[in-house]
Design an enzyme around this catalytic site. Structure first.
Site, PDB file in Angstrom:
ATOM      1  N   LYS A 152      48.799 -25.601 -36.428  1.00 20.13           N
ATOM      2  CA  LYS A 152      49.067 -24.667 -35.335  1.00 20.13           C
ATOM      3  C   LYS A 152      47.770 -24.013 -34.875  1.00 20.13           C
ATOM      4  O   LYS A 152      46.903 -23.700 -35.703  1.00 20.13           O
ATOM      5  CB  LYS A 152      50.069 -23.612 -35.822  1.00 20.13           C
ATOM      6  CG  LYS A 152      50.643 -22.727 -34.743  1.00 20.13           C
ATOM      7  CD  LYS A 152      51.765 -21.853 -35.299  1.00 20.13           C
ATOM      8  CE  LYS A 152      52.317 -20.904 -34.254  1.00 20.13           C
ATOM      9  NZ  LYS A 152      53.436 -20.083 -34.773  1.00 20.13           N
ATOM     10  N   SER A 230      57.586 -20.349 -32.223  1.00 19.79           N
ATOM     11  CA  SER A 230      56.335 -20.600 -31.530  1.00 19.79           C
ATOM     12  C   SER A 230      55.569 -21.786 -32.122  1.00 19.79           C
ATOM     13  O   SER A 230      54.614 -22.258 -31.509  1.00 19.79           O
ATOM     14  CB  SER A 230      55.454 -19.355 -31.575  1.00 19.79           C
ATOM     15  OG  SER A 230      55.062 -19.068 -32.902  1.00 19.79           O
ATOM     16  N   SER A 254      59.581 -18.317 -36.166  1.00 17.26           N
ATOM     17  CA  SER A 254      58.708 -19.319 -35.535  1.00 17.26           C
ATOM     18  C   SER A 254      58.505 -20.612 -36.313  1.00 17.26           C
ATOM     19  O   SER A 254      57.963 -21.570 -35.776  1.00 17.26           O
ATOM     20  CB  SER A 254      57.338 -18.709 -35.223  1.00 17.26           C
ATOM     21  OG  SER A 254      57.363 -18.115 -33.953  1.00 17.26           O
TER      22      SER A 254
END
Lengths: 551, 86
Positions: A152, A230, A254
């Site tokens: 990420k 996310s 997330s």
């Protein structure tokens, strides 16, 4: 029972049985207080008492059981199908070389990344091939040697842009690696790229003007269906077979939300189990790093490689040692049948069944039936009084403002559609902030005293983020998206008491041993990127887009 | 005693803008009112008003004044009493 007797018993028990819950309650209260006081936590004062250290199922190399005993033929034919466990076993048995695995992934990336848009930054193909060729497999290798990960874009990577997909960090190139990235590298993993994400860790991946970029790997021809967030780019990369596993962060759903949306097994560990050093923060008190993986074993391998104390993050110090997560995720059998490793009562709240719709009710019923088949006891556990009030009050408001005030003063427009969430903390009064901290304390106590006195794991969701308890998301069926009419995976989330990662992995490993939801793979894109672009206008997220459960 | 009337949007707007000004937040880089823009001043103000009103709801939660603060366990006294042997 004496302390000694409990420690003896703990040798073969999952760590959650050996943890003193009052210690965890005290520790979390101290973390929250430290956030307010702006002080650094020392490891000593908050260290777990000796009692808490007896847990785990350790002994011997943690990696012993990580290599799959059987490798699916279809997966060997297309190595991008292999799990970490299978690929590591294939390397060890010389059925496959790391460079073969890399070539297979590069072929898919070349064909489909323009559609998926899972990555914001990637090394060149030549660099990736060179990295794969350099992998040396020997007795000291971990199962992650030569395995490909998506990371990420809020994880610092030395010399590589780290933007959190936000203009706030547009030009940021860290001078050091996050602890998690450094540990994955040390374990031999090769980073395929920095994964797209919801800007500053909220919602689906999108540009500052609201244009969605990344598709859900299950609906590659229709960008309207969200990849979730996310950690959505990581989820798309892992589900779309652009990487074998990946990393995410979770402040409010997330990791678990995109895992559910893309048929993955996502593990959000107990707060403090893994280091947050070198990760763009949202809050001091409820951010968590964790893996998005293809099954329970892969999630265990990933977390095993990067969990544990880090001198750069005091929140990880003084914790019980990381137990053998790989062993917990190894399928346990009795008379040849997969069974849950430890006697486990799975609690479910009343609305798990009564609040289900026509699509999810049979899936949820089937989940409970299957858990019984693998040896779990299943029991309805009522929500304690004040559940809604206290869980609602344990929100994040205020913390992000504190972290980002210098950027807000510089230029509010950098925050694009995320701006209100970052500004509004300045309207939280100190007495209400104290109430939020008190509510968190009361809520954690409520969960420990009135939920986990009746069950060992509980089917619940992101309400556990605010109080630091572990969660695992996993797929349990297929449904139909009402907007696009396309078939999409459905998943749910299981929570545990402090340091219950072993328990969560054991339950889901048993469940996945007798089900095949986690083995389903999404369809490949059918249109080329150029064609998709020529026929459709950029898709912007709707003005009322709500990412509150995806932070 | 009767509760004072709730503040109007205009009164809240004055409060919000004053607070921003004190902290050094400048909203002028955003369009005033453009629903097509990623963010505009009108949405920021509406969101802030909503947050402030929600804060009042939080005020209605009154924690138990006798709820004890967290203490480390085992407490130091547990060693003195022999209840806990490190």
């Amino acid at each position: 029972m004496t302390v000694e007797a409990r420690q003896d018993m703990a040798v073969d028990a999952p760590q959650d049985m050996a943890i003193d819950r009052r210690w965890f309650l005290s520790r979390m209260a101290a973390v929250w207080a430290a956030a307010g006081a702006g002080t650094l936590l020392g490891g000593g004062a908050l260290a777990a008492p000796a009692l808490a250290h007896g847990g785990g199922s350790g002994g011997g190399s943690v990696w012993e059981g990580a290599y799959a005993k059987t490798i699916r033929r279809a997966a060997l034919d297309d190595p991008t199908e292999l799990t970490i466990s299978e690929a590591a076993a294939a390397f060890r048995r010389r059925l496959l070389r790391p460079v073969d695995l890399m070539e297979a992934y590069l072929e898919r990336l070349g064909k489909f990344e323009e559609i998926y848009k899972a990555f914001l930054w990637r090394p060149t193909d030549a660099e990736l091939l060179a990295a794969a060729r350099k992998v040396r497999l020997d007795s000291r290798s971990t199962p992650l040697a030569g395995i490909l990960t998506a990371e990420k874009d809020n994880y610092y990577t030395k010399g590589i842009p780290t933007t959190a997909m936000s203009p706030v960090y547009a030009d940021f190139v860290p001078e050091y690696d996050s602890t998690v990235h450094a540990r994955l590298k040390a374990a031999g993993a090769i980073m395929m790229g920095k994964a797209a994400m919801g800007p500053l860790a909220s919602g689906r991946a999108r540009l500052a003007d609201g244009t969605a970029t990344t598709v859900n790997a299950w609906t590659p021809d229709d960008i309207r269906y969200s990849p979730s967030g996310s950690s959505g780019g990581t989820a798309t990369a892992v589900a779309g077979r652009l990487s074998t596993s990946g990393t995410g962060t979770q402040t409010g759903g997330s990791i678990t939300s995109p895992s559910q949306a893309q048929n993955l097994t996502g593990l959000k560990p107990t707060f403090g189990r893994a280091s947050l050093f070198g990760i763009v923060p949202l809050t001091f008190t409820r951010d968590h790093p964790g893996p998005l993986a293809r099954d329970a074993m892969d999630a265990a391998i990933m977390l095993q490689s990067f969990a544990g104390p880090d001198k750069n993050d005091p929140r990880t110090l003084g914790m019980p040692p990381v137990p053998n997560l790989v062993k917990a995720a190894t399928v346990y059998t009795q008379r040849g049948k997969p069974k849950v490793r430890w006697a486990t009562t799975v609690g479910y709240p009343p609305d798990f069944l009564s609040g289900a719709n026509a699509e999810t009710l049979p899936m949820r019923q089937s989940l409970l039936d299957t858990l019984v088949k693998v040896g779990c006891r299943v029991e309805e556990v009522p929500y304690p009084a004040d559940w809604d009030l206290l869980s609602g009050l344990s929100s994040t408001a205020g913390e992000a403002t504190n972290m980002f005030l210098p950027f807000l003063r510089k230029d509010v427009s950098l925050f694009a559609d995320r701006l209100p969430g970052f500004l509004n903390g300045m309207f939280r009064s100190s007495d209400n902030y104290m109430k939020m901290l008190q509510a968190r304390y009361q809520f954690l106590r409520l969960v420990l005293d009135q939920v986990f006195d009746k069950c060992d794991v509980f089917l619940t969701g992101t309400v556990f983020d605010g109080i630091g308890l572990p969660l695992i998301a996993f797929p349990y069926g297929m449904g139909v998206d009402t907007t696009t009419g396309l078939p999409v995976p459905r998943g749910t989330t299981l929570g545990a008491p402090p340091f219950g990662e072993e328990r969560l992995l054991a339950v889901i490993a048993a469940y996945q041993a007798v089900t095949d939801h986690h083995l389903r793979r999404p369809p490949d894109p059918t249109v080329s990127a150029a064609r998709a672009r020529s026929f459709t206008a950029p898709y912007k997220v709707p003005a009322d887009y709500d990412a509150s459960d995806e932070t | 005693m009767a509760a004072p009337p709730p503040p109007t949007d205009a009164e809240l707007d004055t409060y919000i803008k004053t607070r921003y000004a004190l902290i050094g937040i400048d909203l002028s880089t955003l369009p005033e009112n453009d629903p097509a823009a990623p963010m505009d001043q009108a949405r920021v103000m509406a969101n802030a008003r909503s947050t402030i009103r929600q804060e009042v709801d939080y005020s209605n939660y009154v924690p138990d004044q006798q709820a004890h603060a967290a203490v480390l366990y085992p407490a130091p006294f547990a060693v003195w009493t022999g209840e806990y042997k490190p």
